[in-house]
Design a protein around this motif. Structure first.
Motif, short mmCIF file in Angstrom:
data_model
loop_
_atom_site.label_atom_id
_atom_site.label_comp_id
_atom_site.label_asym_id
_atom_site.label_seq_id
_atom_site.Cartn_x
_atom_site.Cartn_y
_atom_site.Cartn_z
N ARG A 94 29.48 13.29 49.94
CA ARG A 94 30.16 12.03 50.29
C ARG A 94 29.21 11.06 50.99
NH1 ARG A 94 35.84 13.03 50.31
NH2 ARG A 94 36.33 15.25 50.34
N SER A 100 40.37 12.80 50.44
CA SER A 100 40.86 13.87 51.31
C SER A 100 40.17 13.87 52.68
CB SER A 100 40.69 15.24 50.65
OG SER A 100 39.34 15.63 50.61
N ASP A 176 31.49 9.20 46.34
CA ASP A 176 31.45 10.66 46.52
C ASP A 176 31.53 11.33 45.16
OD1 ASP A 176 34.17 10.58 45.78
OD2 ASP A 176 34.86 10.67 47.85
P1 5GP Z 1 38.50 14.43 47.58
O1 5GP Z 1 38.20 15.68 48.35
O2 5GP Z 1 38.36 13.19 48.42
O3 5GP Z 1 39.81 14.49 46.87
O4 5GP Z 1 37.40 14.33 46.42
C1 5GP Z 1 36.04 14.12 46.71
C2 5GP Z 1 35.27 13.89 45.41
O5 5GP Z 1 35.19 15.11 44.68
C3 5GP Z 1 35.91 12.88 44.46
O6 5GP Z 1 34.87 12.18 43.78
C4 5GP Z 1 36.70 13.73 43.48
O7 5GP Z 1 36.78 13.12 42.22
C5 5GP Z 1 35.85 15.00 43.43
N1 5GP Z 1 36.68 16.22 43.28
C6 5GP Z 1 37.20 16.98 44.26
N2 5GP Z 1 37.89 18.02 43.74
C7 5GP Z 1 37.82 17.90 42.41
C8 5GP Z 1 38.32 18.68 41.31
O8 5GP Z 1 39.00 19.71 41.47
N3 5GP Z 1 38.02 18.23 40.07
C9 5GP Z 1 37.28 17.09 39.85
N4 5GP Z 1 37.04 16.71 38.58
N5 5GP Z 1 36.77 16.37 40.85
C10 5GP Z 1 37.03 16.75 42.12
#
Ligand code: 5GP
Length: 236
Positions: A94, A100, A176
């Motif tokens: 990030r 999240s 990120d």
């Molecule tokens: P966050 O934790 O904020 O939901 O995701 C952080 C970053 O990781 C974002 O760019 C999100 O798209 C990617 N990301 C997190 N978990 C997943 C997942 O299970 N699948 C995919 N394709 N991307 C994820």
């Protein structure tokens, strides 16, 4: 290369055996899922866009000394890849607080982080991919030793160092992204899966418009149009 029976079907891709035991075909799907598959959809041509975007980014990373599983692109939405055993850790990198991280820590959405944050999530849909620390990763036997976790962190930072200036020059902010790594038959750690707007957050540098899967998550515009803008930007 003959496409044989399916080995695995994930949310965004299918993997098929080939006539070479060390190679697989990765087929990018048009399906879209979010919130651990609670939200489902589909966008025609999305798989092909992600395949093309991943190809450009994997090639760029290879040129910069980061080994990937890509062998060659076979069609609009198929890649020939090296067979690896996937390390069940999602490496999330990030640069800007959103998603999240903001929910968990109460940071301001859109705030630039004072340093690159690398996090590990345990890749397990039934648990909702929980955030884990090094001790958890060892407890879960996701890697053989702590040095492998250090290696994943180093690779996450290295990928970021290559991709941030690349996207910046194309008018995009890499907010990120999530990486997955696998171990090949010789024990090498390779960058696997995909790098696409499904797995990255990318914002227009001038307008801060979201061009990635947040368009689907938040119902804020055509997914295809966003992904096409990313592809056109990185091809120019
Ligand atoms: P966050 O934790 O904020 O939901 O995701 C952080 C970053 O990781 C974002 O760019 C999100 O798209 C990617 N990301 C997190 N978990 C997943 C997942 O299970 N699948 C995919 N394709 N991307 C994820």
């Amino acid at each position: 290369m003959t496409k044989k029976e399916m080995l695995y079907e994930g949310k965004g891709k299918k993997l098929f055996f080939t006539d070479d035991e060390n190679l697989l075909i990765s087929e990018f799907k048009d399906d879209l899922t979010a919130f651990n598959a609670l939200k489902k959809g589909s966008e025609e041509g999305k798989g092909a866009l992600n395949c093309k975007i991943s190809k450009v980014l994997f090639d760029l990373l290879e040129k910069n000394g980061i080994a990937t599983h890509l062998v060659q692109v076979l069609s609009d939405n198929e890649m020939l890849v090296k067979k690896v055993s996937i390390i069940p850790i999602e490496v999330v990198v990030r640069n800007i607080a959103t998603g999240s991280l903001v929910k968990r820590l109460g940071l301001t959405d859109g705030e630039k982080l004072p340093f690159t944050l690398v996090e590990f999530y345990y890749k397990d849909d039934s648990l909702g991919d929980p955030l884990i620390n090094d001790a958890h990763a060892m407890l879960l036997k996701t890697v053989k030793d702590v040095s492998e976790l250090d290696k994943l962190r180093e690779l996450g930072n290295k990928v970021n160092e290559v991709l941030v200036p690349f996207f910046d020059a194309k008018g995009l902010i890499l907010v990120d992204f999530k990486l997955e790594f696998g171990v090949d038959k010789d024990g090498n750690i390779l960058l696997a899966d995909e790098i696409s707007p499904d797995s990255c957050r990318l914002w227009d540098k001038n307008t801060l418009e979201k061009l990635d899967k947040d368009r689907f998550r938040q119902d804020i515009g055509s997914v295809r149009a966003g992904y096409e803008r990313v592809l056109n930007a990185i091809l120019n």
